[in-house]
Scaffold this active site. Sequence first.
Site, PDB file in Angstrom:
ATOM      1  N   THR A 412     -25.948  49.870  28.830  1.00  0.00           N
ATOM      2  CA  THR A 412     -25.910  51.233  28.314  1.00  0.00           C
ATOM      3  C   THR A 412     -26.129  51.314  26.810  1.00  0.00           C
ATOM      4  O   THR A 412     -26.262  52.419  26.276  1.00  0.00           O
ATOM      5  CB  THR A 412     -24.569  51.888  28.683  1.00  0.00           C
ATOM      6  N   GLU A 413     -26.129  50.214  26.113  1.00  0.00           N
ATOM      7  CA  GLU A 413     -26.495  50.190  24.693  1.00  0.00           C
ATOM      8  C   GLU A 413     -27.025  48.805  24.330  1.00  0.00           C
ATOM      9  O   GLU A 413     -26.374  47.813  24.601  1.00  0.00           O
ATOM     10  CB  GLU A 413     -25.294  50.494  23.783  1.00  0.00           C
ATOM     11  N   ASN A 414     -28.183  48.787  23.712  1.00  0.00           N
ATOM     12  CA  ASN A 414     -28.740  47.551  23.165  1.00  0.00           C
ATOM     13  C   ASN A 414     -29.848  47.947  22.199  1.00  0.00           C
ATOM     14  O   ASN A 414     -30.747  48.713  22.540  1.00  0.00           O
ATOM     15  CB  ASN A 414     -29.295  46.663  24.283  1.00  0.00           C
TER      16      ASN A 414
END
Length: 555
Positions: A412-414
Amino acid sequence: MLQWGILRPHHVLALVLCVSATEDFDWTKNERTSFYYGTFPTGFSWGVGSSAYQTEGAWNVDGKGISIWDAFSHKKGKIFLNDTADSSCEGYHKFKDDIALMKDMKLNHYRFSISWPRILPTGLKSEKINEKGIKYYSDLINMLLDNKITPIVTLYHWDLPQVLHEKYGGWHNISMVNYFNDFANLCFERFGNRVKYWITFNNPWSIAVEGYETGEHAPGLKLKGTGAYKAAHHIIKAHAKVWHTYDMQWRSKQKGLVGISLTADWGEPVDISNQRDIEAAERYIQFYLGWFATPLFHGDYPQVMKDYIGRKSGQQGLGASRLPVFSPQEKSYIKGTCDFLGLGHFTTRYVTLKNYPSGAGDNYFSDRDLAELVDPQWPDPGSEWLYSVPWGFRRLLNFVKTQYGNPMIYVTENGVSEKMLCTDLCDDWRMKYFKDYINEMLKAIKDGVNVKGYTAWSLLDSFEWDEGFSERFGLYYVDFRSKNKPRYPKASVHYYKRIISSNGFPNQREVESWKRKAVETCSSSNQLLAAARRKSKENQELAGMEQAWSIHDEV
């Protein structure tokens, strides 16, 4: 050669089904293989992310209440250059334009958050529901679905209503559990017929540690040794209550999923043949990811946390551990309360043993008895804490697989940042970061890790918390100096589009051409941005001349 690293945690995410099985992680098996050419499974979901406070602006518009970040950022000295997100990207007014950008990228999903005080100005459902705020998010969701983009909605991305902090102390007060549940229930009621993926909390590690232990983030409390643990305890309970509420009242009708988004760096032993280094690295992960994941998957805190914090609390002469305790009933209540796990990841640290004597500033960091180091050869193009170490991503994904029974994961975040002064839209370092990290995720899928989707962080340059606008994570450059906050595509937009359209990395020849084509495409964006800057400078100079003539006429 290694040097001391600086821990500046961040947000990152992935989605996962809860399973109780577990096995040992093999710390000695660290394969750093060459680039793998191949594609992702059919149906793999590609997306981008954002959060309400970082992008929406409109901080006091249409009945919105004040959040702890509004209050915190308005205090001098809390944010770099005293920036605020009062207007930020003006996403509240420009969401239609931003969805057009997403459609052009052919994204499958968009992850965004709902501002609690925008729909409940005082935080309490019983006092006032702001229908204008409800309409904004309803319109956003409808337009995403009209463009075949799946909304993934975060309920809490750090913007607690300020009233709840002032009256009750925020997440230090158990009453937040019920108030948050009321807010979540309202969201299920108003949006749940269209939203099928819900994330309760984004990166609760940062909420607890930076908000209630170090004071770097809102609400800025420095309750060392207890603040983070107490806040986290209530957040875990709040997540579980929301999950049970959805399960009992809404699941049969809406057929959605409720999960949590956890952020974690990877911790690699300095010496994989040294048992003390291995144990220190595992402590690093358990105090980071396991702090929240282990209760939700297995019903209690990691044993190593209970052992270390309990021992150090005893050495302080305390009658009980500074780490709160779950009752047997609570353990049963929280276990298995995630339909998916969001996983956020940005970077890696080397870890080794370092003993902190009791009394030497007892706090979350000294409780772990470890030191973090970085390799000076690791690239670090932007944020001081963010080094590009792609192989750590594969290691973390495999750790999740072994520790939590191979749950379904959505990253969900990178992503990676650059500093404010960088105005070149041909961001080759970001293209390389995405290429290498996404490839390590593909290798993890080959390893058997059940990754179902990926969210690049972030769609736009935005307000980066205590760093203000000095760091830029966006695929799109935002000109914050312009009132209209125009967006300009960086080269990484075109590169990420190629990965999406190919569903991975089909062959070496094609992949090697992507960077060249992306750089060629972004050159026109560079020219547009330069022209806009020249015009802005001319307008500023003209305004200055008009002001000078006005003063002259008055004289």
